[in-house]
Write a protein that holds these residues in place. Sequence first.
Motif, short mmCIF file in Angstrom:
data_model
loop_
_atom_site.label_atom_id
_atom_site.label_comp_id
_atom_site.label_asym_id
_atom_site.label_seq_id
_atom_site.Cartn_x
_atom_site.Cartn_y
_atom_site.Cartn_z
N LYS A 53 0.84 -1.21 0.00
CA LYS A 53 0.00 0.00 0.00
C LYS A 53 0.88 1.25 0.00
O LYS A 53 0.57 2.24 -0.67
CB LYS A 53 -0.89 -0.01 1.24
CG LYS A 53 -1.90 1.13 1.26
CD LYS A 53 -2.69 1.14 2.56
CE LYS A 53 -3.89 0.24 2.45
NZ LYS A 53 -4.79 0.36 3.61
N TRP A 54 1.98 1.19 0.72
CA TRP A 54 2.91 2.32 0.82
C TRP A 54 3.50 2.68 -0.55
O TRP A 54 3.75 3.84 -0.83
CB TRP A 54 4.02 1.97 1.83
CG TRP A 54 5.01 3.04 2.08
CD1 TRP A 54 4.85 4.16 2.85
CD2 TRP A 54 6.34 3.11 1.57
NE1 TRP A 54 6.00 4.91 2.84
CE2 TRP A 54 6.93 4.28 2.06
CE3 TRP A 54 7.09 2.28 0.73
CZ2 TRP A 54 8.23 4.64 1.76
CZ3 TRP A 54 8.39 2.64 0.42
CH2 TRP A 54 8.95 3.81 0.95
N THR A 55 3.69 1.67 -1.41
CA THR A 55 4.28 1.93 -2.73
C THR A 55 3.26 2.00 -3.86
O THR A 55 3.63 2.20 -5.01
CB THR A 55 5.30 0.83 -3.10
OG1 THR A 55 4.64 -0.43 -3.11
CG2 THR A 55 6.46 0.81 -2.15
N GLU A 58 3.40 5.04 -6.29
CA GLU A 58 4.71 5.47 -6.78
C GLU A 58 4.84 5.13 -8.26
O GLU A 58 4.40 4.07 -8.69
CB GLU A 58 5.83 4.75 -6.01
CG GLU A 58 5.88 5.07 -4.53
CD GLU A 58 6.38 6.48 -4.25
OE1 GLU A 58 7.16 7.03 -5.07
OE2 GLU A 58 5.99 7.03 -3.21
N THR A 59 5.45 6.02 -9.02
CA THR A 59 5.66 5.74 -10.44
C THR A 59 6.81 4.77 -10.65
O THR A 59 6.85 4.06 -11.64
CB THR A 59 5.92 7.04 -11.23
OG1 THR A 59 7.03 7.72 -10.63
CG2 THR A 59 4.69 7.92 -11.26
N GLU A 60 7.76 4.77 -9.72
CA GLU A 60 8.87 3.82 -9.73
C GLU A 60 9.05 3.31 -8.31
O GLU A 60 8.72 4.00 -7.35
CB GLU A 60 10.17 4.49 -10.18
CG GLU A 60 10.22 4.79 -11.65
CD GLU A 60 11.61 5.28 -12.07
OE1 GLU A 60 12.57 5.16 -11.30
OE2 GLU A 60 11.70 5.80 -13.19
N PHE A 61 9.57 2.12 -8.19
CA PHE A 61 9.80 1.56 -6.87
C PHE A 61 10.77 2.46 -6.10
O PHE A 61 11.84 2.80 -6.62
CB PHE A 61 10.38 0.14 -6.98
CG PHE A 61 10.42 -0.58 -5.68
CD1 PHE A 61 9.31 -1.30 -5.25
CD2 PHE A 61 11.53 -0.54 -4.86
CE1 PHE A 61 9.33 -1.97 -4.04
CE2 PHE A 61 11.56 -1.20 -3.66
CZ PHE A 61 10.46 -1.92 -3.24
N VAL A 63 13.42 2.67 -4.28
CA VAL A 63 14.58 1.92 -3.79
C VAL A 63 15.37 2.72 -2.75
O VAL A 63 15.77 2.18 -1.72
CB VAL A 63 15.50 1.51 -4.97
CG1 VAL A 63 16.75 0.82 -4.47
CG2 VAL A 63 14.77 0.64 -5.95
N ILE A 64 15.60 3.97 -3.02
CA ILE A 64 16.41 4.79 -2.13
C ILE A 64 15.74 4.91 -0.76
O ILE A 64 16.39 4.74 0.28
CB ILE A 64 16.68 6.18 -2.74
CG1 ILE A 64 17.50 6.04 -4.02
CG2 ILE A 64 17.39 7.08 -1.75
CD1 ILE A 64 17.61 7.29 -4.85
N ALA A 65 14.44 5.18 -0.75
CA ALA A 65 13.73 5.32 0.52
C ALA A 65 13.71 4.01 1.31
O ALA A 65 13.91 4.01 2.53
CB ALA A 65 12.30 5.80 0.27
N VAL A 66 13.49 2.90 0.63
CA VAL A 66 13.46 1.61 1.32
C VAL A 66 14.86 1.27 1.85
O VAL A 66 14.99 0.77 2.97
CB VAL A 66 12.93 0.49 0.40
CG1 VAL A 66 12.96 -0.86 1.10
CG2 VAL A 66 11.51 0.79 -0.05
N SER A 67 15.89 1.57 1.09
CA SER A 67 17.26 1.33 1.56
C SER A 67 17.57 2.17 2.79
O SER A 67 18.19 1.68 3.73
CB SER A 67 18.27 1.64 0.45
OG SER A 67 18.09 0.78 -0.63
N LYS A 92 9.99 -8.23 -4.43
CA LYS A 92 9.51 -7.33 -5.49
C LYS A 92 10.51 -7.19 -6.62
O LYS A 92 10.30 -6.42 -7.56
CB LYS A 92 9.20 -5.94 -4.92
CG LYS A 92 8.09 -5.92 -3.90
CD LYS A 92 6.80 -6.33 -4.55
CE LYS A 92 5.67 -6.35 -3.57
NZ LYS A 92 4.46 -6.91 -4.12
N GLY A 93 11.63 -7.91 -6.51
CA GLY A 93 12.65 -7.83 -7.55
C GLY A 93 13.48 -6.57 -7.47
O GLY A 93 14.06 -6.14 -8.45
#
Length: 186
Positions: A53-55, A58-61, A63-67, A92-93
């Motif tokens: 739900k959080w993503t 988003e237009t793109e995953f 990655v930076i925020a999750v990292s 999610k790959g």
Amino acid sequence: MEKKKGKKTTGKKEHHLWKSRDSAQSGQKALALVRTVYKLPNEKEAVYGALDKWTAWETEFPVIAVSKALKILRKRGHWVRAIQVAKWMISKGQGATMGTYDTLLLAFDMDKRVDVAESSWNMIIHAHIRSVFADMEELRVKPDEDTVRRVARAFRELGEEEKWKLVIKRYGLKWKYIHFNGERVS
């Protein structure tokens, strides 16, 4: 007054649906993700559902925020949540990097789940070692001695003697001795 040749601009900005991966605002997104997972029950479905739900918009995953969120969870010692977020990200790959794997393995270890860490390590080795060396060979890049030593040791510890021998034969391995507290160790 001199006229410029070329493209005429009208003062309008172009808008694109797909935006580049921008690290701006990723700190706030990471904190929002951390706050979200803190509130959840310790159930995979609840955590994965909230992360999906959080993503969702988003237009793109992100990655930076999750990292960054993983780094926050690691720093605060929230190992179960770090495991859940890292596994979700990989499912999610996305984020299949050494940093993510390192955090995941450390979190398993800190959560006293060494057996899971070991099986995860074996999976990571089997999934990625072949592709890394294939890429290096294709690009004619010779790995440094430390990389050869680590890969060879990993194959040997996994009981894959043939692959161990192949790495040693192909890339060579000079034995070097390191001194630690005045004693020679190899």
